[in-house]
Every structure is written in structure tokens, then in C-alpha cells.
Design an enzyme around this catalytic site. Structure first.
Site, PDB file in Angstrom:
ATOM      1  N   HIS A 132       0.914  -1.161  -0.026  1.00 28.15           N
ATOM      2  CA  HIS A 132      -0.240   0.142   0.134  1.00 28.15           C
ATOM      3  C   HIS A 132       1.166   1.073  -0.083  1.00 28.15           C
ATOM      4  O   HIS A 132       2.163   1.183   0.515  1.00 28.15           O
ATOM      5  CB  HIS A 132      -0.809  -0.002   1.161  1.00 28.15           C
ATOM      6  CG  HIS A 132      -1.832   0.887   1.409  1.00 28.15           C
ATOM      7  ND1 HIS A 132      -1.687   2.335   1.872  1.00 28.15           N
ATOM      8  CD2 HIS A 132      -3.353   0.918   1.179  1.00 28.15           C
ATOM      9  CE1 HIS A 132      -3.005   2.947   1.836  1.00 28.15           C
ATOM     10  NE2 HIS A 132      -3.770   2.287   1.481  1.00 28.15           N
ATOM     11  N   ASP A 209       2.955  -4.921   7.958  1.00 27.97           N
ATOM     12  CA  ASP A 209       1.776  -4.219   7.699  1.00 27.97           C
ATOM     13  C   ASP A 209       0.499  -5.154   7.910  1.00 27.97           C
ATOM     14  O   ASP A 209       0.304  -5.860   7.053  1.00 27.97           O
ATOM     15  CB  ASP A 209       1.471  -3.334   6.405  1.00 27.97           C
ATOM     16  CG  ASP A 209       0.255  -2.701   5.996  1.00 27.97           C
ATOM     17  OD1 ASP A 209      -0.567  -2.785   6.770  1.00 27.97           O
ATOM     18  OD2 ASP A 209       0.364  -2.089   5.063  1.00 27.97           O
ATOM     19  N   GLN A 212      -4.865  -5.560   6.813  1.00 29.62           N
ATOM     20  CA  GLN A 212      -5.761  -6.473   6.207  1.00 29.62           C
ATOM     21  C   GLN A 212      -5.739  -7.854   6.829  1.00 29.62           C
ATOM     22  O   GLN A 212      -6.553  -8.498   6.310  1.00 29.62           O
ATOM     23  CB  GLN A 212      -5.383  -6.639   4.649  1.00 29.62           C
ATOM     24  CG  GLN A 212      -5.657  -5.145   4.034  1.00 29.62           C
ATOM     25  CD  GLN A 212      -7.159  -4.647   3.954  1.00 29.62           C
ATOM     26  OE1 GLN A 212      -7.985  -5.369   4.310  1.00 29.62           O
ATOM     27  NE2 GLN A 212      -7.084  -3.578   3.747  1.00 29.62           N
ATOM     28  N   LYS A 235     -10.506  -0.816  10.434  1.00 29.08           N
ATOM     29  CA  LYS A 235     -10.748  -2.066   9.720  1.00 29.08           C
ATOM     30  C   LYS A 235     -11.193  -3.390  10.212  1.00 29.08           C
ATOM     31  O   LYS A 235     -11.361  -4.328   9.840  1.00 29.08           O
ATOM     32  CB  LYS A 235      -9.466  -2.546   8.683  1.00 29.08           C
ATOM     33  CG  LYS A 235      -9.320  -1.282   7.691  1.00 29.08           C
ATOM     34  CD  LYS A 235      -7.912  -1.594   6.884  1.00 29.08           C
ATOM     35  CE  LYS A 235      -7.319  -0.502   6.187  1.00 29.08           C
ATOM     36  NZ  LYS A 235      -7.907   0.005   5.097  1.00 29.08           N
ATOM     37  N   CYS A 373      -4.770   2.501  -3.657  1.00 29.96           N
ATOM     38  CA  CYS A 373      -3.299   3.056  -3.258  1.00 29.96           C
ATOM     39  C   CYS A 373      -2.232   1.970  -3.292  1.00 29.96           C
ATOM     40  O   CYS A 373      -1.824   1.685  -2.543  1.00 29.96           O
ATOM     41  CB  CYS A 373      -3.625   3.213  -1.666  1.00 29.96           C
ATOM     42  SG  CYS A 373      -5.056   4.321  -1.367  1.00 29.96           S
TER      43      CYS A 373
END
Ligand code: 7TS
Length: 415
Positions: A132, A209, A212, A235, A373
Site C-alpha cells: 500500500h 503491515d 488487512q 478495519k 493505493c
């Protein structure tokens, strides 16, 4: 309503769970909403909305500074949120849980602070082609300041990291590896444990990261042995404006502060300031108190449903969606990794993603269109963007059926 996809041996009942999310019973453009953009931000359960309501009605005061009872209660609730997150990701200590605004700020904090201390000319930062923008640009800023360079692990046509290239790119010049656990654009689940093991064998720390991954699977930072792990509250069924940076104590102790101000200091004179201990050293200013409480509530909510249940159910949704969408003539799925989370990105011959998304919107179906993104990843595939449907445990087969019908209609209208 469709039947629950899950086998009857679990307590997970999607139709019951859906009732806990008020927004899922609303309409969009005159149709019952089909919300398939949870990768951008998830919907919120009543228990979270209630916790925020309760906080402002009963508990609100600034934290860490009042001698009075209300402030102490607010401080307790705020710190309880931190402890819940510590347990949720199995961190060794609550000192390792830093409250930030979200994944973006988590990565910026590490890139800026770690970068200032450890990066210099000739060094390399290793990221991947499926990052991202928030795991690219902060490193570019850090490299601009230090003279270090970014190296990129490429992906294959299925959207998987080419691990032989990772092995080749991981050298004595590498000072940090920063990779995404689950790709927001393709759904690929990356082998982060293997990446961390290989990086550690060369003495290189790894930032993951987790924006997700956290909403979809169990994450144990000690089992992964991640040096840094960051994710966003919004999220994972929690509030906006709050996120977590997990960092190993030894790194966080060595790294310089990111923001300066109140809370992060021990003593201040005009000549010299000494810094507070962890985690407060990285938390300047009044924190997002409703957020720290809310993200803890969200974590407990996920645990109550059970991450294994969530992962298994979403996998069934993913398989069903993949199978149904694949039957549409001219539809191509982008991102066909063996190990995937519940994201389906696709293109339809002769149509633009934006036009497909606009027609779906008119039918009450919320999907994301565009580059998500991840412009360098789109460039890798030679496409401007995709239509992306992303699922959470509150989606059902009926949602997918509506999507498939909508996509067929869009394809017919646009071609
Ligand atoms: N990393 C990944 C993998 C993401 O998917 C996102 C947001 C971020 C970082 C940034 O998170 P934030 O909470 O700080 O904004 N992804 C998306 C998306 O896929 N659509 O909208 C935002």
C-alpha cells in the site's frame, strides 16, 4: 436470506451476527445495502457503538493527569484497551503497544524514528511490489533524508511474492524489511513468518503491515517474532482514528521519539528534555480515548466470534465468490495466489472499473474501484485499477449472488 455457509458444528450464525451491525439493515440507492468494501473500512457492531456512547456519557475526562476519580476511571479504561490489544496479539508486555492513528501512522512512526537512528547512505530498505502507498512513501521520505535506498521484492503473475528474489535482495546492506501481511488489492497472504525468520538470520528487523490481516485471522506477534506489527481500528470493526503499533521493547527503547509534546516527557527545561518510559514516549498529546476503549472492545468482539471461525467462513465466501464470478464471460480475476484472504479484484473486458462500480452503486452494492493505493502493483500488472469486492464475516451468500447479478448487468450495459 441465504443459509449459513458454515457447517453446523460451529456456533457462528451469520444471520444473527448481521443483526448486530445496524448499517447492514439500511438501504443504498433504494436497495438493501450489499456492503463489499470492508477492506477499506469495516462496519461497526452495536457493542462498539454502545461503548462509545457509554464513554462520553459516563467516563470522559483527560487521562494520566487528573487526581480526581473521573480522570482515573478514564485512564483505567484507556489502559484497559491497551491490555486487551496486548492479549489480542499476544504481545509480551503492554509497553509494546503504542496507540497511533492507524496503520499509516504506525509505519510513519517506524520509518521516521528507526530511519533517523539507523539508516545512512548505502543502506537498503526492503519492501515488496504489493505494498500500500502507506508502506512505500514513508520509506521514501526516510531514504531521502538518510541517503538509503528502497529495494523491491517482485511478485509473480498470480500475485505472490517471488521468494527467491527476496533471498537475493536480502543482503548485508538491508537495514529493515517492511512487508504487508495480506494484500489489500489482491488478497494474497504473504509468508511473513518465513520472511521474518530469514531476515532475522541476517540480523535484520521486520515491520509487518497488518491492516488487512488483523480483521481476518489470528495474529500472534511473538509466534511470528515480528519486530513491528501495525494495524488500524476501523478495519477491525473498531472506531476510526485509532490504530496500533506493536514494537519489541528493545527497539522502542532505542528509537528516538516521533512526536514531541505533553505525555511523552519526564522532565522539560529549555536546555534539555528527558523522555517518558514506554509506551508513553511515543504518545505525545491527549490520546484518542474513545478509540483506545473502542479498539479493545472490537478486539474482544472478534475473539468472541473466534478468528478460526472467521477465517474458515470467509474462505468459503471467497471460494463461492471466485467460482461464481469466474463464470461471467470476459471477467478476469487479478490476484490468484494459492493463499488468499477474502478479497476478489477483477476486470471485465471492454469496461472500465469505475463504470462497473458506478452501476453496482445504483444497485445498492458497495465495492471499491481504482488502484487501491497500490499504483506500483497496478503498473506491475499493466492495468489502471480493478473492481474490488472484499468480504467480512457479516457478508453472506446472498450478498455474493447480488454482486454476481449486478456485475452481469453492468457487463451487459457497458459492452
Ligand atoms: N496498509 C494496507 C495493506 C491497507 O490496506 C491500508 C488501507 C493501509 C495500510 C492504510 O490504512 P489506514 O487505516 O492508515 O488508512 N487500505 C485501504 C483500502 O484498501 N481501501 O481503502 C483503504
Amino acid at each position: 436470506m441465504s443459509e449459513t455457509i458454515l457447517k453446523p458444528d460451529t456456533t457462528f450464525d451469520v444471520e444473527e451476527l448481521r443483526k448486530e451491525f445496524p448499517l447492514l439493515s439500511t438501504e443504498m440507492n433504494g436497495h438493501p445495502i450489499v456492503f463489499l468494501d470492508s477492506a477499506a473500512s469495516s462496519q461497526k457492531p452495536q457493542v462498539l457503538i454502545d461503548s462509545i456512547d457509554h464513554y462520553y456519557k459516563n467516563l470522559h475526562a483527560n487521562v494520566h493527569r487528573g487526581v480526581y476519580q473521573l480522570s482515573q476511571e478514564a485512564t483505567h479504561a484507556h489502559e484497559e484497551g491497551r491490555k486487551r490489544i496486548q492479549k489480542f496479539i499476544n504481545a509480551g508486555s503492554d509497553k509494546e503497544i503504542i496507540f497511533v492513528r492507524g496503520t499509516t501512522e504506525g509505519i510513519n512512526l517506524v520509518a521516521s524514528s528507526f530511519g533517523r537512528k539507523y539508516l545512512k547512505e548505502g543502506d537498503e530498505v526492503l519492501i515488496s511490489a504489493m505494498e500500500h502507498h502507506s508502506n512505500i512513501v514513508p520509506w521514501q521520505l526516510a531514504c531521502e533524508q538518510s541517503g538509503a535506498q528502497i529495494k523491491v521484492i517482485p511478485v509473480n503473475d498470480e500475485g505472490e511474492l517471488i521468494m527467491e528474489e527476496f533471498d537475493r535482495l536480502l543482503t548485508e546492506k538491508t537495514k529493515i524489511v517492511s512487508v504487508v501481511h495480506v494484500s489489500n488489492a489482491l488478497g494474497t497472504i504473504n509468508p511473513v513468518k518465513e520472511i521474518i525468520e530469514k531476515a532475522h538470520a541476517k540480523g535484520v528487523p521486520v515491520l509487518v503491515d497488518g491492516a488487512q490481516s488483523i480483521p481476518h485471522m489470528k495474529v500472534d506477534v511473538q509466534d511470528l517474532d515480528a519486530d513491528f506489527y501495525t494495524f488500524s481500528g476501523h478495519k477491525m470493526f473498531g472506531p476510526t482514528g485509532i490504530g496500533i503499533l506493536y514494537g519489541k521493547e528493545k527497539w522502542l527503547n532505542e528509537m528516538p521519539p516521533y512526536h514531541g509534546g505533553g505525555e511523552m516527557i519526564k522532565t522539560v527545561t529549555f536546555e534539555k528534555t528527558t523522555y517518558n518510559e514506554l509506551p508513553f514516549k511515543f504518545e505525545a498529546g491527549t490520546p484518542d480515548i474513545e478509540g483506545s476503549i473502542g479498539i479493545g472492545v472490537a478486539a474482544e468482539y472478534i475473539e468472541k466470534i473466534g478468528q478460526e471461525n472467521i477465517a474458515r467462513y470467509e474462505h468459503e465466501l471467497l471460494e463461492y465468490a471466485t467460482e461464481q464470478l469466474s463464470q461471467i464471460e470476459g471477467l478476469r480475476i487479478v490476484g490468484t495466489a494459492k493463499n488468499k484472504a477474502s478479497v476478489v479484484s477483477f476486470l471485465i473486458d471492454g469496461t472500465h472499473p469505475y463504470d462497473v462500480g458506478t452501476i453496482l452503486d445504483k444497485l445498492g452494492i458497495a465495492v471499491r474501484t481504482g488502484h487501491h493505493c497500490t499504483q506500483p502493483l497496478m503498473d506491475r500488472f499493466g492495468i489502471p485499477g480493478t473492481v474490488r469486492a472484499s468480504f467480512a464475516f457479516y457478508n453472506n451468500k446472498a450478498d455474493i449472488d447480488r454482486l454476481v447479478e449486478g456485475v452481469k448487468r453492468a457487463a451487459k450495459m457497458l459492452r
